[in-house]
Enzyme design. Sequence first.
Site, PDB file in Angstrom:
ATOM      1  N   HIS A 102       0.833  -1.197   0.000  1.00 13.06           N
ATOM      2  CA  HIS A 102       0.000   0.000   0.000  1.00 13.06           C
ATOM      3  C   HIS A 102       0.872   1.253   0.000  1.00 13.06           C
ATOM      4  O   HIS A 102       1.709   1.431   0.877  1.00 13.06           O
ATOM      5  CB  HIS A 102      -0.917   0.025   1.232  1.00 13.06           C
ATOM      6  CG  HIS A 102      -2.107  -0.871   1.079  1.00 13.06           C
ATOM      7  ND1 HIS A 102      -3.251  -0.711   1.825  1.00 13.06           N
ATOM      8  CD2 HIS A 102      -2.345  -1.927   0.255  1.00 13.06           C
ATOM      9  CE1 HIS A 102      -4.137  -1.618   1.472  1.00 13.06           C
ATOM     10  NE2 HIS A 102      -3.610  -2.386   0.517  1.00 13.06           N
ATOM     11  N   TYR A 159      -9.271   5.271   8.057  1.00 14.49           N
ATOM     12  CA  TYR A 159      -9.495   5.511   9.491  1.00 14.49           C
ATOM     13  C   TYR A 159     -10.488   6.672   9.573  1.00 14.49           C
ATOM     14  O   TYR A 159     -10.200   7.761   9.089  1.00 14.49           O
ATOM     15  CB  TYR A 159      -8.201   5.919  10.182  1.00 14.49           C
ATOM     16  CG  TYR A 159      -7.114   4.873  10.223  1.00 14.49           C
ATOM     17  CD1 TYR A 159      -6.311   4.626   9.109  1.00 14.49           C
ATOM     18  CD2 TYR A 159      -6.891   4.138  11.380  1.00 14.49           C
ATOM     19  CE1 TYR A 159      -5.307   3.671   9.148  1.00 14.49           C
ATOM     20  CE2 TYR A 159      -5.876   3.175  11.427  1.00 14.49           C
ATOM     21  CZ  TYR A 159      -5.103   2.953  10.311  1.00 14.49           C
ATOM     22  OH  TYR A 159      -4.095   2.011  10.344  1.00 14.49           O
ATOM     23  N   PRO A 219      -4.522  -0.281  18.789  1.00 15.90           N
ATOM     24  CA  PRO A 219      -4.246  -0.719  17.407  1.00 15.90           C
ATOM     25  C   PRO A 219      -4.378   0.383  16.351  1.00 15.90           C
ATOM     26  O   PRO A 219      -4.056   0.166  15.193  1.00 15.90           O
ATOM     27  CB  PRO A 219      -5.283  -1.823  17.169  1.00 15.90           C
ATOM     28  CG  PRO A 219      -6.356  -1.558  18.156  1.00 15.90           C
ATOM     29  CD  PRO A 219      -5.711  -0.927  19.332  1.00 15.90           C
ATOM     30  N   LYS A 263       0.807  -0.577  15.277  1.00 15.55           N
ATOM     31  CA  LYS A 263       2.186  -0.676  15.752  1.00 15.55           C
ATOM     32  C   LYS A 263       2.487  -1.953  16.527  1.00 15.55           C
ATOM     33  O   LYS A 263       3.649  -2.260  16.778  1.00 15.55           O
ATOM     34  CB  LYS A 263       2.506   0.539  16.654  1.00 15.55           C
ATOM     35  CG  LYS A 263       2.591   1.844  15.897  1.00 15.55           C
ATOM     36  CD  LYS A 263       3.739   1.853  14.918  1.00 15.55           C
ATOM     37  CE  LYS A 263       3.600   2.950  13.883  1.00 15.55           C
ATOM     38  NZ  LYS A 263       4.238   2.597  12.626  1.00 15.55           N
ATOM     39  N   TYR A 305       3.825   6.413  10.593  1.00 11.38           N
ATOM     40  CA  TYR A 305       3.011   5.263  10.185  1.00 11.38           C
ATOM     41  C   TYR A 305       3.876   4.173   9.530  1.00 11.38           C
ATOM     42  O   TYR A 305       3.698   2.985   9.788  1.00 11.38           O
ATOM     43  CB  TYR A 305       1.920   5.704   9.200  1.00 11.38           C
ATOM     44  CG  TYR A 305       0.821   4.668   8.997  1.00 11.38           C
ATOM     45  CD1 TYR A 305       0.833   3.823   7.876  1.00 11.38           C
ATOM     46  CD2 TYR A 305      -0.213   4.543   9.919  1.00 11.38           C
ATOM     47  CE1 TYR A 305      -0.167   2.872   7.691  1.00 11.38           C
ATOM     48  CE2 TYR A 305      -1.222   3.591   9.727  1.00 11.38           C
ATOM     49  CZ  TYR A 305      -1.184   2.765   8.618  1.00 11.38           C
ATOM     50  OH  TYR A 305      -2.175   1.820   8.441  1.00 11.38           O
TER      51      TYR A 305
HETATM   52  C1  PHB Z   1      -6.243  -4.720  10.697  1.00 10.92           C
HETATM   53  O1  PHB Z   1      -6.228  -4.951   9.461  1.00 10.92           O
HETATM   54  O2  PHB Z   1      -6.658  -5.566  11.528  1.00 10.92           O
HETATM   55  C2  PHB Z   1      -5.737  -3.385  11.199  1.00 10.92           C
HETATM   56  C3  PHB Z   1      -5.130  -2.521  10.286  1.00 10.92           C
HETATM   57  C4  PHB Z   1      -4.654  -1.297  10.747  1.00 10.92           C
HETATM   58  C5  PHB Z   1      -4.803  -0.945  12.080  1.00 10.92           C
HETATM   59  C6  PHB Z   1      -5.404  -1.827  12.991  1.00 10.92           C
HETATM   60  C7  PHB Z   1      -5.877  -3.055  12.543  1.00 10.92           C
HETATM   61  O3  PHB Z   1      -4.337   0.269  12.513  1.00 10.92           O
END
Ligand code: PHB
Length: 390
Positions: free
Chosen positions: A72, A201, A293, A297, A385
Amino acid sequence: MKTQVAIIGAGPSGLLLGHLLRAAGIDVVIIERVSADYVLGRIRAGVLERTTVELVERLGLDWRLKSEGLEHGGFNLADGERLIRIDLQDLVGTTVTVYGQTELTRDLMEAAPERGLEIIYEASDVAIHDHNSDTPSVTFSTGDGTEQKIEAEIVCGCDGFHGPSRRSISAGAGKTYERVYPFGWLGILSDVPPCHEELIYANHENGFALASMRSETRSRYYIQVPVDEDINDWSDDRFWDELALRLGPGPAETLVRGPSIEKSIAPLRSFVFEPMREGRLLLVGDSAHIVPPTGAKGLNLAASDVHYASAALVAYFNKGDNDAIAGYSAKALARVWKAERFSWSLTKLMHRFPDDSPFEREMQRAELDYIANSRAAQMSIAENYIGLPV
Ligand code: PHB
Ligand code: APR
């Protein structure tokens, strides 16, 4: 039994560290509480930083990651009106790889026999002894109730937040830092194509939402819920309706609904334990720290701990550098704290906190608007990130 390094835990930390030490010719035994299938049954995040990918490449175990992982070049923040794309490739010249933690764990587990990495599963009553002496050991019982003892030169606690390693640090020798968030994430896994080609997000009046994925045919979605939410109150239909609302009109149009194949609520906390070493016991990964999450990280911090721990242990065993281990905790914690800050900051920006006043809500909206219009702000988010340098 005798070995050079006894590792407790066969999650990502233990497996990555075990493989790296074996690749350097160091004798290792991993002692794991549950079965291999149980470890593989855990659904966890799957956004890998370059540092994490490079560890797997160094082991030559990246063939599936390379063929099935999704590279990505960016991700998105949504504020209810628009998508704010953080263009990682343009801003910081690199990408992240989406590849489920379960898949990475499977690759590492399956390669263990051919690499001479011994893993003892279903070990119970695991205990660490004399880690402040020159002769530490680990005792445990095997499935048939037989008591076992492994004498090791070094013990690595890769046993996660609930394991015995952190609790083995001498009373008064450690310091704990913790923030428990007043909400959790209700996550769903479904065999439907992702609603967007990159992660989203979202910060919505009703709360946070995240659109992620495992592959081009399997999606992973989350919505923020109160910490004491009863999952039985959330039918699939109710989840899909709320997710569509929070992601906003664009992603809602492309959202494909389907039956959940996994649905669970996870609490969110920030947690750090210092130091990450006492005597001949090193703490690695979730045994020493937990992040919400939001910043993806958790797995990547475990990988950077493994990077530092493996370098220190190879220097100790293969170059006779007795000081190498002494520097592990400070090095690992320097990166841990910066990842904790980023995860906490993004969690504060993207979630609705019950005690927030309208002023805090306006602060969130203003910060998102600033990010939307500032390359400098986007670059700061991007470099955190993708993972700060190890
Ligand atoms: C996930 O794909 O489970 C996932 C991806 C990014 C995050 C948290 C969980 O920040
Ligand atoms: N004895 C032996 N093994 C144990 C014990 C014990 N007493 N307690 C826990 N374990 C094992 C668990 O069964 C698990 O397999 O230690 C392992 C710890 O793995 P994780 O909790 O996954 O921690 P870590 O390997 O550091 O990986 C961190 O996993 O939880 C996610 O979000 C986290 O992505 C991050 C990653």
